[in-house]
Enzyme design. Structure first.
Site, mmCIF file in Angstrom:
data_model
loop_
_atom_site.group_PDB
_atom_site.id
_atom_site.type_symbol
_atom_site.label_atom_id
_atom_site.label_comp_id
_atom_site.label_asym_id
_atom_site.label_seq_id
_atom_site.Cartn_x
_atom_site.Cartn_y
_atom_site.Cartn_z
ATOM 1 N N TRP A 213 -2.664 -2.802 -1.755
ATOM 2 C CA TRP A 213 -2.350 -4.232 -2.003
ATOM 3 C C TRP A 213 -2.888 -5.138 -0.870
ATOM 4 C CZ3 TRP A 213 0.745 -7.954 0.763
ATOM 5 C CH2 TRP A 213 1.498 -8.873 -0.389
ATOM 6 N N HIS B 257 19.518 -36.380 -5.053
ATOM 7 C CA HIS B 257 18.784 -36.895 -4.024
ATOM 8 C C HIS B 257 17.122 -36.336 -3.988
ATOM 9 C CE1 HIS B 257 22.696 -37.327 -1.648
ATOM 10 N NE2 HIS B 257 23.109 -36.222 -2.466
ATOM 11 N N CYS C 200 0.816 -1.414 -0.014
ATOM 12 C CA CYS C 200 -0.152 0.036 -0.029
ATOM 13 C C CYS C 200 0.831 1.093 -0.035
ATOM 14 C CB CYS C 200 -0.950 -0.092 1.419
ATOM 15 S SG CYS C 200 -2.026 -1.314 1.385
ATOM 16 N N GLU D 60 9.171 -14.801 -10.689
ATOM 17 C CA GLU D 60 8.217 -13.811 -10.303
ATOM 18 C C GLU D 60 7.872 -12.832 -11.449
ATOM 19 O OE1 GLU D 60 11.737 -10.920 -8.613
ATOM 20 O OE2 GLU D 60 9.985 -10.561 -7.431
ATOM 21 N N ARG E 208 5.422 0.060 -6.246
ATOM 22 C CA ARG E 208 5.184 -0.738 -4.965
ATOM 23 C C ARG E 208 4.236 -1.744 -5.289
ATOM 24 N NH1 ARG E 208 6.693 2.786 -0.409
ATOM 25 N NH2 ARG E 208 5.294 1.644 1.146
ATOM 26 N N LYS F 94 6.634 -3.931 -4.288
ATOM 27 C CA LYS F 94 8.022 -3.721 -4.458
ATOM 28 C C LYS F 94 8.724 -3.781 -2.890
ATOM 29 C CE LYS F 94 11.871 -2.567 -5.805
ATOM 30 N NZ LYS F 94 12.914 -3.581 -6.531
ATOM 31 N N ASN G 234 -1.639 2.159 5.571
ATOM 32 C CA ASN G 234 -0.464 1.038 5.038
ATOM 33 C C ASN G 234 -0.585 0.293 6.230
ATOM 34 O OD1 ASN G 234 1.385 -0.569 4.168
ATOM 35 N ND2 ASN G 234 2.968 1.328 4.009
ATOM 36 N N GLY G 235 -0.325 -1.008 6.417
ATOM 37 C CA GLY G 235 -0.088 -1.752 7.398
ATOM 38 C C GLY G 235 -1.280 -2.793 7.678
HETATM 39 C C1 AGP Z 1 12.875 -9.537 -5.563
HETATM 40 O O1 AGP Z 1 12.858 -9.480 -6.958
HETATM 41 C C2 AGP Z 1 11.738 -9.122 -4.865
HETATM 42 N N1 AGP Z 1 10.779 -8.511 -5.683
HETATM 43 C C3 AGP Z 1 11.712 -9.392 -3.517
HETATM 44 O O2 AGP Z 1 12.420 -10.672 -2.811
HETATM 45 C C4 AGP Z 1 12.331 -8.567 -2.460
HETATM 46 O O3 AGP Z 1 13.824 -8.849 -2.610
HETATM 47 C C5 AGP Z 1 12.241 -8.562 -0.956
HETATM 48 O O4 AGP Z 1 10.872 -8.397 -0.780
HETATM 49 C C6 AGP Z 1 13.076 -7.782 -0.096
HETATM 50 O O5 AGP Z 1 13.007 -6.357 -0.171
HETATM 51 P P1 AGP Z 1 14.027 -5.464 0.362
HETATM 52 O O6 AGP Z 1 15.424 -6.045 -0.116
HETATM 53 O O7 AGP Z 1 13.444 -4.125 0.181
HETATM 54 O O8 AGP Z 1 13.922 -5.868 1.837
#
Ligand code: AGP
Length: 605
Positions: free
Chosen positions: A74, A501, A2, A485, A27, A600, A99-100
């Site tokens: 979001w 394995h 958000c 992703e 984001r 994001k 947001n939260g």
């Molecule tokens: C990576 O492509 C991601 N979108 C995600 O894994 C990201 O690295 C993760 O959410 C951590 O975010 P940060 O580095 O802002 O802490």
């Protein structure tokens, strides 16, 4: 995740709010909305579409006002439907964006329902709106203060009230909120970037702070209700900015920015000392014998890659932990530990909580490796190394990852130096290798046409395996994460030695196996693992250093990367995998910069 934009302006605030929402689009969100106070009424429009659709709706509804709140949502509580989109109203009087996550929302909902409040959404936010309404007696600041006292969980909120037309109240606890001051108004947003178009001075709110924007006046008070002065910072426009230019997507642009991002990150180093905030005294890390690195997603993979460097250069026991797991485990103190929080945004809720947990367990030596200088993690840590990747807009992290690797490599050398494990002349050699990295990265980027040819062969697959060994195992994990992703292809990363394995059972000619093959000491082991795949009819796509002697052949497609780049080799191989994921996603026509369901900056747990 958000995003919030709100404020009070001298002129119609709608363009500033919408511009801010556009800047927050990166984001990730699934609905958005905006509300203004207009001729004694709170008026809003909301949409399940993009901000540009919201803009058209706001125009059609002739929204116009000096005070407003806006939001990209979001979904966490309740599906992405219009009723759940923010701003959330209580009656026609109170409007809230949030947001939260409010953890006690069910109990609050119950008690508000008993008092006669009706709920029109499934959101946890609606309890905030009704609580503020319940506590309102002519002063919106007092109402927000009393309402937030009842909230448990994380929130950044902006609230306006129909009866106080020039006022917006903000509050933060666990989620970021910044005040932006411009010549035409005072604003609130989730990050400074959102306000880059309308504000030039910024104040980050601290945990528990409330801010009262009253006309063009700003008053901040802390959790105890005491007026406080928080530090003001000026906005720094980043050279690696947010214009798309000639690129098709931000991810593509950010992949190609990596040579410059790495060079800029290296340019910040003076005397081999990357700890720039509150510089540790010479030798302050000399007794460090354990390293605990915390991160999520790509940042976790950066930490995992770096374990090998810390062991090799600094001879310290290094472990990387997924923040969301570590924060709920028993912390076993190892003594002489340096805690490293790795995060692009510096606001990821799990990593921030994990860092605080480690501190609460007595770990005092903490360093944040972040791309955002004013972020919560930087402020929470004793030292910080700020990567200079510039704004990363694409949800898929690329240049943030490679600059994190550079930062971690430097930190390993610094600790190695302080512990007497790396000599001055060895340090010089490593610094030269780092300095050569931007050109080596350009060399890898020049392989794009070959990588595009691989993408043509792979884009219709539904599964893929990524293999690597040693410091290239996390690179296999990162390659798989990138592919899943943005292309939505199911991909798994494995240490190549693990193949027999279990995962070898998956290998058929329909399961492409992508291998990252540096010319390091494990190459002959990796060759055997590739044979295992070939013997089962598997098809190999091998990224090989030019000096490995590996060749294309039946069932083996090979891209020759530059000669082995020593311990920094993971930084080069990952770029080829980023390009591969990008071109596969292009061919599949996905929303590359805003993949479905992802955000994001993950500022909720
Ligand atoms: C990576 O492509 C991601 N979108 C995600 O894994 C990201 O690295 C993760 O959410 C951590 O975010 P940060 O580095 O802002 O802490």
């Amino acid at each position: 995740m958000c995003g919030i934009v709100a404020g009070v302006s001298r002129r119609n605030i709608i363009p500033s709010l919408l511009e801010g929402l556009k800047r927050l689009e990166y984001r990730g969100y699934d609905s958005c909305g905006v509300a203004v106070l207009q001729r004694g009424e709170a008026r809003r429009v909301r949409t399940l579409s993009r901000v540009c659709a919201l803009e058209a709706d706001a125009r059609a509804a002739e929204l116009d006002g000096l005070t407003g709140v806006a939001h990209t949502r979001w979904a966490t509580h309740g599906m992405p439907v219009i009723d759940n989109a923010h701003p959330i109203f209580s009656g026609e009087q109170i409007a809230v964006v949030h947001n939260g996550i409010i953890e006690n929302h069910e109990a609050l909902r119950q008690s508000l329902t008993e008092k006669g409040y009706e709920f029109n959404s499934q959101t946890d936010t609606e309890v905030i709106a009704h609580l503020v309404h319940e506590h309102y007696c002519g002063d919106i600041l007092a109402a927000v203060r009393n309402a937030t006292r009842l909230l448990q969980g994380a929130y950044a909120i902006a609230v306006m009230c129909r009866d106080e037309p020039n006022r917006v109240i903000g509050a933060r606890q666990g989620s970021p909120l910044v005040v932006g001051i411009g010549k035409d108004g005072v604003f609130l947003a989730s990050d400074t970037f959102a306000l880059a178009g309308c504000a030039s001075r910024f104040i980050y709110l601290e945990e528990g702070d409330l801010v009262d924007i009253n006309g063009l006046d700003v008053q901040i008070c802390d959790a105890q209700g005491q007026a406080v002065a928080r530090r003001e910072i000026a906005f720094v426009q980043h050279a690696l900015g947010t214009e798309l230019g000639a690129y098709r997507h931000f991810m593509q642009k950010e992949i190609f920015e990596q040579p410059v991002a790495v060079a800029r990150t290296l340019a910040t180093i003076v005397d081999l000392d990357p700890l720039q905030v509150g510089m540790p005294r010479e030798g302050e890390l000399a007794d460090v014998s354990n390293l605990l690195m915390l991160g999520c997603g790509t940042s976790y993979y950066a930490a995992l890659t770096a374990c090998g460097w810390f062991e090799r250069f600094a001879n310290v026991a290094a472990r990387a932990e997924i923040s969301s797991e570590y924060r709920y485990r028993e912390h076993v103190s190892q003594g002489n530990t340096l805690v490293v929080a790795v995060s692009q945004s510096g606001e990821t809720a799990d990593t921030l909580a994990a860092l605080r947990y480690a501190q609460s367990m007595g770990e005092e030596r903490t360093v944040a490796i972040c791309n955002v200088a004013a972020s919560a993690m930087v402020r929470q840590s004793r030292w910080a190394f700020i990567t200079e990747a510039g704004a990363e807009v694409g949800v898929a992290s690329t240049k943030a990852f490679t600059t994190q690797l550079v930062a971690l490599f430097l930190l390993a050398i610094v600790i190695g130096r302080q512990r007497g494990r790396v000599s001055q002349s060895e340090a010089v050699v490593y610094m030269r290798q780092l300095a050569a990295l931007p050109d080596a990265l350009r060399n890898v980027l020049a392989r794009e046409p070959e990588i595009m040819a691989w993408a043509e062969e792979l884009y219709q697959k539904e599964h893929a395996l990524f293999l690597g060994r040693g410091t290239h195992y996390p690179i296999a994990l990162e390659g798989a994460l990138k592919l899943k992703e943005i292309s939505y292809i199911h991909a798994e990363g494995y240490p190549a030695g693990e193949l027999k394995h279990g995962p070898l059972a998956l290998v058929t000619d329909a399961m492409p196996v992508i291998v990252t093959a540096p010319n390091d000491v494990l190459l002959h082991k990796l060759k055997s693992n590739m044979e295992e795949v070939r013997a089962r009819g598997g098809r190999l796509f091998v990224l090989a250093d030019s000096d490995t002697g590996l060749k294309s052949g039946p069932g083996v497609r090979l891209i020759r990367l530059p000669a082995w780049f020593g311990p920094l080799s993971p930084v080069l191989h990952v770029v080829a995998l980023q390009l591969l994921a990008y071109h596969v996603a292009c061919l599949r026509g996905t929303d590359i910069d805003k993949p479905r369901n992802l955000a994001k900056s993950v500022t909720v747990e």
